[in-house]
Design a protein around this motif. Sequence first.
Motif, PDB file in Angstrom:
ATOM      1  N   ALA A 152      24.560  67.175  34.222  1.00  6.34           N
ATOM      2  CA  ALA A 152      24.997  68.342  35.074  1.00  6.34           C
ATOM      3  C   ALA A 152      25.108  67.820  36.263  1.00  6.34           C
ATOM      4  N   GLY A 153      25.915  67.997  37.287  1.00  9.79           N
ATOM      5  CA  GLY A 153      26.234  67.436  38.549  1.00  9.79           C
ATOM      6  C   GLY A 153      27.242  66.125  38.405  1.00  9.79           C
ATOM      7  N   HIS A 154      27.175  65.561  37.497  1.00 15.63           N
ATOM      8  CA  HIS A 154      28.363  64.471  37.597  1.00 15.63           C
ATOM      9  C   HIS A 154      29.690  64.946  38.064  1.00 15.63           C
ATOM     10  N   THR A 155      30.112  63.821  38.843  1.00 14.25           N
ATOM     11  CA  THR A 155      31.611  64.130  39.286  1.00 14.25           C
ATOM     12  C   THR A 155      32.210  63.189  39.049  1.00 14.25           C
ATOM     13  N   GLY A 156      33.395  63.351  38.539  1.00 15.79           N
ATOM     14  CA  GLY A 156      34.534  62.110  38.182  1.00 15.79           C
ATOM     15  C   GLY A 156      35.815  62.690  37.885  1.00 15.79           C
ATOM     16  N   ARG A 157      36.658  61.860  37.757  1.00 12.57           N
ATOM     17  CA  ARG A 157      38.029  62.229  37.220  1.00 12.57           C
ATOM     18  C   ARG A 157      38.247  62.619  35.851  1.00 12.57           C
ATOM     19  N   VAL A 158      39.153  63.320  35.514  1.00  8.10           N
ATOM     20  CA  VAL A 158      39.352  63.678  34.027  1.00  8.10           C
ATOM     21  C   VAL A 158      40.319  62.595  33.530  1.00  8.10           C
ATOM     22  N   LEU A 159      39.618  61.708  32.632  1.00  9.79           N
ATOM     23  CA  LEU A 159      40.574  60.503  32.146  1.00  9.79           C
ATOM     24  C   LEU A 159      41.342  60.699  31.045  1.00  9.79           C
ATOM     25  N   ALA A 175      42.985  76.272  30.209  1.00 10.47           N
ATOM     26  CA  ALA A 175      41.845  76.847  31.136  1.00 10.47           C
ATOM     27  C   ALA A 175      42.197  75.983  32.525  1.00 10.47           C
ATOM     28  N   GLY A 176      43.350  75.476  32.535  1.00  9.51           N
ATOM     29  CA  GLY A 176      43.915  74.540  33.816  1.00  9.51           C
ATOM     30  C   GLY A 176      43.160  73.272  33.997  1.00  9.51           C
ATOM     31  N   VAL A 177      42.701  72.660  33.096  1.00  6.62           N
ATOM     32  CA  VAL A 177      42.326  71.308  33.115  1.00  6.62           C
ATOM     33  C   VAL A 177      43.270  70.268  32.809  1.00  6.62           C
ATOM     34  N   GLU A 178      43.574  69.368  33.747  1.00  2.00           N
ATOM     35  CA  GLU A 178      44.709  68.405  33.671  1.00  2.00           C
ATOM     36  C   GLU A 178      44.031  67.009  33.710  1.00  2.00           C
ATOM     37  N   VAL A 179      44.573  66.174  33.032  1.00  3.95           N
ATOM     38  CA  VAL A 179      44.334  64.685  33.259  1.00  3.95           C
ATOM     39  C   VAL A 179      44.643  64.262  34.470  1.00  3.95           C
ATOM     40  N   GLY A 180      43.527  63.514  35.179  1.00  3.68           N
ATOM     41  CA  GLY A 180      43.719  63.394  36.719  1.00  3.68           C
ATOM     42  C   GLY A 180      43.073  64.117  37.574  1.00  3.68           C
ATOM     43  N   ALA A 181      42.612  65.408  37.019  1.00  3.38           N
ATOM     44  CA  ALA A 181      41.928  66.218  38.006  1.00  3.38           C
ATOM     45  C   ALA A 181      40.604  65.682  38.221  1.00  3.38           C
ATOM     46  N   THR A 186      29.026  70.987  34.961  1.00  5.04           N
ATOM     47  CA  THR A 186      28.060  72.274  35.329  1.00  5.04           C
ATOM     48  C   THR A 186      27.234  72.328  34.027  1.00  5.04           C
ATOM     49  N   ASP A 187      28.171  72.132  32.951  1.00  8.49           N
ATOM     50  CA  ASP A 187      27.095  71.765  31.577  1.00  8.49           C
ATOM     51  C   ASP A 187      28.451  71.339  30.596  1.00  8.49           C
ATOM     52  N   ALA A 188      28.043  71.158  29.358  1.00  6.08           N
ATOM     53  CA  ALA A 188      29.075  70.642  28.515  1.00  6.08           C
ATOM     54  C   ALA A 188      30.221  71.565  28.216  1.00  6.08           C
ATOM     55  N   ALA A 189      29.894  72.782  28.499  1.00  2.00           N
ATOM     56  CA  ALA A 189      31.213  73.706  28.437  1.00  2.00           C
ATOM     57  C   ALA A 189      31.810  74.131  29.479  1.00  2.00           C
ATOM     58  N   THR A 190      31.526  73.586  30.838  1.00  5.72           N
ATOM     59  CA  THR A 190      31.945  74.177  32.027  1.00  5.72           C
ATOM     60  C   THR A 190      32.092  72.986  33.021  1.00  5.72           C
ATOM     61  N   LEU A 191      33.368  72.947  33.404  1.00  8.85           N
ATOM     62  CA  LEU A 191      33.693  72.018  34.530  1.00  8.85           C
ATOM     63  C   LEU A 191      33.984  72.854  36.008  1.00  8.85           C
ATOM     64  N   ARG A 192      33.554  72.260  37.113  1.00  8.12           N
ATOM     65  CA  ARG A 192      34.085  73.127  38.425  1.00  8.12           C
ATOM     66  C   ARG A 192      35.121  72.090  38.876  1.00  8.12           C
ATOM     67  N   ILE A 193      36.417  72.704  39.033  1.00  8.25           N
ATOM     68  CA  ILE A 193      37.524  72.147  39.682  1.00  8.25           C
ATOM     69  C   ILE A 193      38.023  72.686  40.723  1.00  8.25           C
ATOM     70  N   GLY A 194      37.740  72.089  42.072  1.00  7.02           N
ATOM     71  CA  GLY A 194      37.979  72.571  43.261  1.00  7.02           C
ATOM     72  C   GLY A 194      36.976  73.569  43.365  1.00  7.02           C
ATOM     73  N   ASP A 195      37.046  75.157  43.535  1.00  4.81           N
ATOM     74  CA  ASP A 195      36.243  76.026  43.865  1.00  4.81           C
ATOM     75  C   ASP A 195      35.957  76.821  42.715  1.00  4.81           C
ATOM     76  N   VAL A 196      36.369  76.431  41.396  1.00  6.92           N
ATOM     77  CA  VAL A 196      36.507  77.240  40.456  1.00  6.92           C
ATOM     78  C   VAL A 196      35.727  76.838  39.252  1.00  6.92           C
TER      79      VAL A 196
END
Length: 212
Positions: A152-159, A175-181, A186-196
């Motif tokens: 949790a808290g790891h920040t990276g680019r979706v590869l 869900a709005g997740v794209e390669v390169g984002a 947040t946890d294994a089932a949630t990503l924060r992308i921007g403010d969402v």
Amino acid sequence: MPSSPAIDDYLKTIYHHTEWQNDRITPSQLAAELGLAPSSVTEMVQKLAAQDLVTHRPYGPIALTEPGRLRAAAIIRRHRLIETWLVREFGYAWDEVHDEAEVLEHAISDRLLEGIDERLGRPRFDPHGDAIPDAAGEVERVPFVLLASAPAGHTGRVLRVSDRDPDVLRAVEAAGVEVGADATVTDAATLRIGDVDVALPAAAADAVWLSA
């Protein structure tokens, strides 16, 4: 070496197994991946070893030799360039291209493949984020971590998003997740992308890779 779709499928599967993790493939895993009887796989692996395409000891893991790696990279280059071409030029969705590419990779000429590569601007990654080997069989990779292993808290680019399960691909896309984002775990089932905060299906934990 003469073309053989059967040999190419074996080499592709062995190559792909270690692209996103380090453990070599075992004969039982290879049989499961290909949907074949273990006895059939054992026989083919022995033939591949005799042709200096793989190394293998009885009951041990299988590894590609350099000639095997180059042949695998060549067919994977074809497959991933075709997938990219279908998405960019024909409007295919990323969950629709795998089966088409499986057919076309054995049918198009080297001249047409070069033309596709040039037209696309010589892309380095396919729509799922998998690296496209260049004409010399080399690929560009960066350090990566599987979402399931990212703290949790790891920040990276979706590869990469695995294309193994089309349902997962569709769910990740919905869900709005794209390669390169850029994303924060947040946890294994949630990503924060921007403010969402983006909720993902449970299977995405083992299907999404981030930069390390």
